[in-house]
Scaffold this motif. Structure first.
Motif, mmCIF file in Angstrom:
data_model
loop_
_atom_site.group_PDB
_atom_site.id
_atom_site.type_symbol
_atom_site.label_atom_id
_atom_site.label_comp_id
_atom_site.label_asym_id
_atom_site.label_seq_id
_atom_site.Cartn_x
_atom_site.Cartn_y
_atom_site.Cartn_z
ATOM 1 N N ALA A 1 0.826 -1.215 0.000
ATOM 2 C CA ALA A 1 0.000 0.000 0.000
ATOM 3 C C ALA A 1 0.853 1.255 0.000
ATOM 4 C CB ALA A 1 -0.930 0.000 1.219
ATOM 5 N N LEU A 2 1.927 1.258 0.773
ATOM 6 C CA LEU A 2 2.834 2.405 0.777
ATOM 7 C C LEU A 2 3.473 2.590 -0.599
ATOM 8 C CD1 LEU A 2 4.563 1.928 4.246
ATOM 9 C CD2 LEU A 2 3.186 3.895 3.553
ATOM 10 N N GLY A 3 3.899 1.487 -1.195
ATOM 11 C CA GLY A 3 4.503 1.561 -2.528
ATOM 12 C C GLY A 3 3.519 2.033 -3.578
ATOM 13 N N ASP B 1 8.708 6.902 -7.622
ATOM 14 C CA ASP B 1 8.178 5.816 -8.453
ATOM 15 C C ASP B 1 9.022 4.546 -8.326
ATOM 16 O OD1 ASP B 1 6.040 7.297 -9.363
ATOM 17 O OD2 ASP B 1 6.960 7.797 -11.302
ATOM 18 N N GLY B 2 10.346 4.706 -8.392
ATOM 19 C CA GLY B 2 11.230 3.548 -8.266
ATOM 20 C C GLY B 2 11.122 2.892 -6.910
ATOM 21 N N LEU B 3 11.097 3.709 -5.879
ATOM 22 C CA LEU B 3 10.943 3.182 -4.525
ATOM 23 C C LEU B 3 9.581 2.513 -4.361
ATOM 24 C CD1 LEU B 3 12.492 2.996 -1.877
ATOM 25 C CD2 LEU B 3 11.573 5.218 -1.248
ATOM 26 N N GLY B 4 8.549 3.123 -4.922
ATOM 27 C CA GLY B 4 7.209 2.544 -4.849
ATOM 28 C C GLY B 4 7.117 1.196 -5.538
ATOM 29 N N ASP C 1 2.096 13.855 -8.664
ATOM 30 C CA ASP C 1 3.304 14.668 -8.582
ATOM 31 C C ASP C 1 4.526 13.889 -8.095
ATOM 32 O OD1 ASP C 1 2.306 14.288 -6.054
ATOM 33 O OD2 ASP C 1 2.623 16.344 -5.379
ATOM 34 N N SER C 2 4.453 12.552 -8.115
ATOM 35 C CA SER C 2 5.596 11.772 -7.640
ATOM 36 C C SER C 2 6.690 11.772 -8.705
ATOM 37 C CB SER C 2 5.179 10.340 -7.299
ATOM 38 O OG SER C 2 4.785 9.643 -8.453
ATOM 39 N N GLY C 3 7.921 11.806 -8.239
ATOM 40 C CA GLY C 3 9.061 11.847 -9.142
ATOM 41 C C GLY C 3 9.597 10.456 -9.419
ATOM 42 N N ALA C 4 10.710 10.424 -10.126
ATOM 43 C CA ALA C 4 11.314 9.156 -10.513
ATOM 44 C C ALA C 4 11.782 8.357 -9.299
ATOM 45 C CB ALA C 4 12.476 9.403 -11.465
ATOM 46 N N VAL C 5 12.312 9.035 -8.287
ATOM 47 C CA VAL C 5 12.786 8.339 -7.091
ATOM 48 C C VAL C 5 11.614 7.709 -6.346
ATOM 49 C CG1 VAL C 5 13.946 8.627 -4.860
ATOM 50 C CG2 VAL C 5 14.802 9.829 -6.869
#
Length: 176
Positions: A24-26, A40-43, A34-38
């Motif tokens: 769920a957090l991911g 998104d990758g972490l998610g 507005d999420s960035g590449a970091v």
């Protein structure tokens, strides 16, 4: 019923709870417009780790024993670092309660497999036979998880939906 039989089913259920919160957090990190590449990758990584925790919990219940404990110990640590990193990457839209709950559950899973590994190393002639699971232990673990995971998932949703002015939109389900 021995204490070991009572507790044997807990790591799998705790992994399910941690897996649900982690996924769920991911997902929350990925779906923010507005999420960035970091983020998104972490998610994406957290969703994968959450799904892996859910699968591992099922395999443990099916096998009747802890499987791939060393891998799970490492995965628990990576997941704890991942959900904590999400707090720094997207602090305004990450639930501290969810991160704390996932971390607590992952510490319990990690400690369980660490104790298992230590016991396994001490007894070199340990056989890998399936052990019976305790239904009572499983029900108690599920009750504990319900008390921890349900509020954490609600807090995750609220953190993701949080507006810049600090309000959370009300979602109506009219017609359902």
């Amino acid at each position: 019923m021995t204490a070991a039989t009572f507790v044997r089913s807990w790591p799998s259920v705790f992994a399910w709870g941690a897996g649900l919160i982690t996924a769920a957090l991911g997902a929350g990190a990925i779906t923010r417009p507005d999420s960035g590449a970091v983020a998104d990758g972490l998610g994406i990584g957290l969703v994968a780790l959450g799904l892996a925790a859910l699968a591992w919990g099922g395999v443990v219940l099916w096998a009747g024993r802890l499987v791939v404990p060393a891998l799970v110990l490492g995965g628990s640590l990576i997941t704890i670092f991942g959900v904590t990193a999400l707090l720094f990457v997207v602090p305004a839209h990450t639930s501290v309660l969810a991160v704390a709950a996932a971390s607590l559950l992952l510490v319990i899973v990690g400690a369980s497999v660490a104790v298992h590994l230590r016991h396994q190393r001490r007894s070199a002639s340990a056989t890998r036979t399936a052990q019976p699971m305790s239904v009572v232990g499983l029900l108690v673990a599920a009750a504990v998880i319900a008390v921890v995971v349900t509020p954490a998932l609600g807090a995750t949703q609220n953190a993701v939906l949080l507006r810049d002015d600090g309000t959370v939109p009300v979602i109506s389900h009219e017609g359902h």
